[in-house]
Scaffold this active site. Structure first.
Site, short mmCIF file in Angstrom:
data_model
loop_
_atom_site.label_atom_id
_atom_site.label_comp_id
_atom_site.label_asym_id
_atom_site.label_seq_id
_atom_site.Cartn_x
_atom_site.Cartn_y
_atom_site.Cartn_z
N LYS A 213 0.86 -1.17 0.00
CA LYS A 213 0.00 0.00 0.00
C LYS A 213 0.90 1.22 0.00
O LYS A 213 1.74 1.40 0.89
CB LYS A 213 -0.87 -0.03 1.24
N LYS A 267 -2.09 -1.45 -4.08
CA LYS A 267 -2.99 -0.30 -3.94
C LYS A 267 -2.18 0.99 -3.88
O LYS A 267 -1.21 1.04 -3.12
CB LYS A 267 -3.78 -0.49 -2.65
C1 PBG Z 1 -6.95 2.91 5.13
C2 PBG Z 1 -7.68 2.80 3.84
C3 PBG Z 1 -7.43 3.61 2.72
C4 PBG Z 1 -8.32 3.22 1.73
C5 PBG Z 1 -9.04 2.14 2.22
N1 PBG Z 1 -8.63 1.88 3.54
C6 PBG Z 1 -6.40 4.65 2.53
C7 PBG Z 1 -6.31 5.78 3.43
O1 PBG Z 1 -7.31 6.42 3.76
O2 PBG Z 1 -5.18 6.09 3.78
C8 PBG Z 1 -8.40 3.87 0.38
C9 PBG Z 1 -9.45 3.39 -0.55
C10 PBG Z 1 -9.69 4.30 -1.70
O3 PBG Z 1 -9.04 5.35 -1.86
O4 PBG Z 1 -10.56 3.96 -2.51
N2 PBG Z 1 -6.97 1.79 5.93
#
Ligand code: PBG
Length: 346
Positions: A213, A267
């Site tokens: 991530k 991601k």
């Molecule tokens: C954090 C989380 C994120 C997303 C899903 N869970 C990132 C964040 O806010 O740092 C992002 C999903 C998206 O942008 O569609 N646990």
């Protein structure tokens, strides 16, 4: 003298001489031959639909930064699940928009059996037992500061966070989650979650690791969707990966697999296709991409302005994930893409 006079005519060679008679366009000349040689296919089996949960009943609120998407209460999430199942979408991923008064510094709500994400799972499972549910086990929806970790004196506490998350993961499995997907990037989380699941009778519940991530600006609209946008203090660079790093993504994934991850995810998605290909080649594991909120909203916004054909760009990006090596894609476009595929595609 005309302006082209400096051009010297080459000695004439035919195109067949130049190409050695290899003409790659031969196979492209008709729709049927293009179909025959098509290397990659997108099907409904590749789609995971992320949805946003909110409190209440019969609540359906539009998300301004993600046109076409809504936050839904658990009862309506069950309806969304019915729609998804009818379309043949294999699984949903759920994300809760938690009321501010339930948030605290440590994200303790994650240890609440009847928290919003678990009520969402129960409602969906009761209505549509056959659809898969993937729950994000992370603290950010539950913390007052929007971080994925417990924050003390400006420091994210890795080990305390892991314990908190492992506990939350067990409650999610107990509520009926089929796959646990930790997205926090703390060290040791995969192994700790595996141990906790196994110790509590959930040894058959797989873990989809958000293995790589990246610290990305593409998450902006999501933070509006779950109400963390105004809360986040600082950034997530001490735990998410630097977008510049590819070898580190391999090391992270190797570690998660060693600790017991069953599936891996990259991601954001489209800007990281090189990572997807690298991980697929290196580990040959079930590999997924998350086409995140910013990717979704960019396509929607450009389409709304008439600058791109939104449907074609949507399908092209999803196909690109498959070509890069994905087994599946988490995408907010899932129902729309599934509808198009059911009609035979574009
Ligand atoms: C954090 C989380 C994120 C997303 C899903 N869970 C990132 C964040 O806010 O740092 C992002 C999903 C998206 O942008 O569609 N646990």
């Amino acid at each position: 003298m005309n302006k082209h006079s400096s051009f010297s005519q080459p000695s004439p060679r035919s195109v067949d001489e130049i190409t050695g008679s290899r003409r790659l366009r031969r196979m492209r000349k008709a729709p049927w031959s293009r179909r025959l040689v098509q290397e990659t296919q997108l099907t409904v089996n590749d789609l995971i639909w992320p949805i946003f949960l909110t409190e209440g009943t019969n609540v359906r609120e539009p998300i301004a930064a993600m046109p076409g998407l809504f936050r839904v209460s658990p009862d309506l999430a069950a309806k969304e699940a019915e729609r998804a199942a009818k379309l043949g979408i294999p699984a949903l991923a759920t994300f809760p928009n938690v009321a501010f008064d339930l948030k605290d510094e440590a994200g303790s709500q994650i240890r609440e059996r009847e928290n919003l994400i678990n009520r969402g799972t129960r409602a969906i499972k009761a209505a549509v037992p056959e659809i898969g549910i993937i729950t994000d086990v992370a603290l950010d929806p539950f913390t007052t500061h929007g971080h994925d970790g417990i924050l003390r004196d400006g420091i994210i506490l890795n080990d305390e966070t892991v314990a908190q998350i492992a506990h939350g993961a067990v409650l999610q499995a107990e509520a009926g989650a089929d796959i646990i997907a930790p997205s926090d990037m703390m060290d040791g989380r995969i192994g700790a979650i595996r141990d906790a699941l196994d110790a509590n009778g959930f040894s058959d519940v797989p873990i989809m690791s958000y293995a790589t991530k990246f610290a990305s600006a593409y998450y902006g609209p999501y933070r509006e969707a779950i109400g963390t946008a105004g809360l986040l203090k600082g950034d997530k660079k001490t735990y998410y990966i630097d977008p510049a790093n590819s070898d580190e993504a391999v090391r992270e994934t190797e570690q998660d697999l060693a600790e017991g991850a069953d599936m891996i995810m990259v991601k954001p998605g489209l800007p990281y296709l090189d990572i997807i290909r690298r991980l697929k080649d290196e580990f040959a594991m079930p590999t997924f991409a998350y086409q995140v909120s910013g990717e979704y909203s960019m396509i929607r916004a450009a389409a709304a302005n008439g600058w791109i054909d939104g449907e074609r760009v949507m399908m092209e990006t999803l196909l690109a994930f498959k070509r890069a090596g994905c087994d599946g894609i988490l995408t907010y476009f899932a129902p729309e893409a599934a509808e198009l595929l059911a009609k035979g595609g574009l």
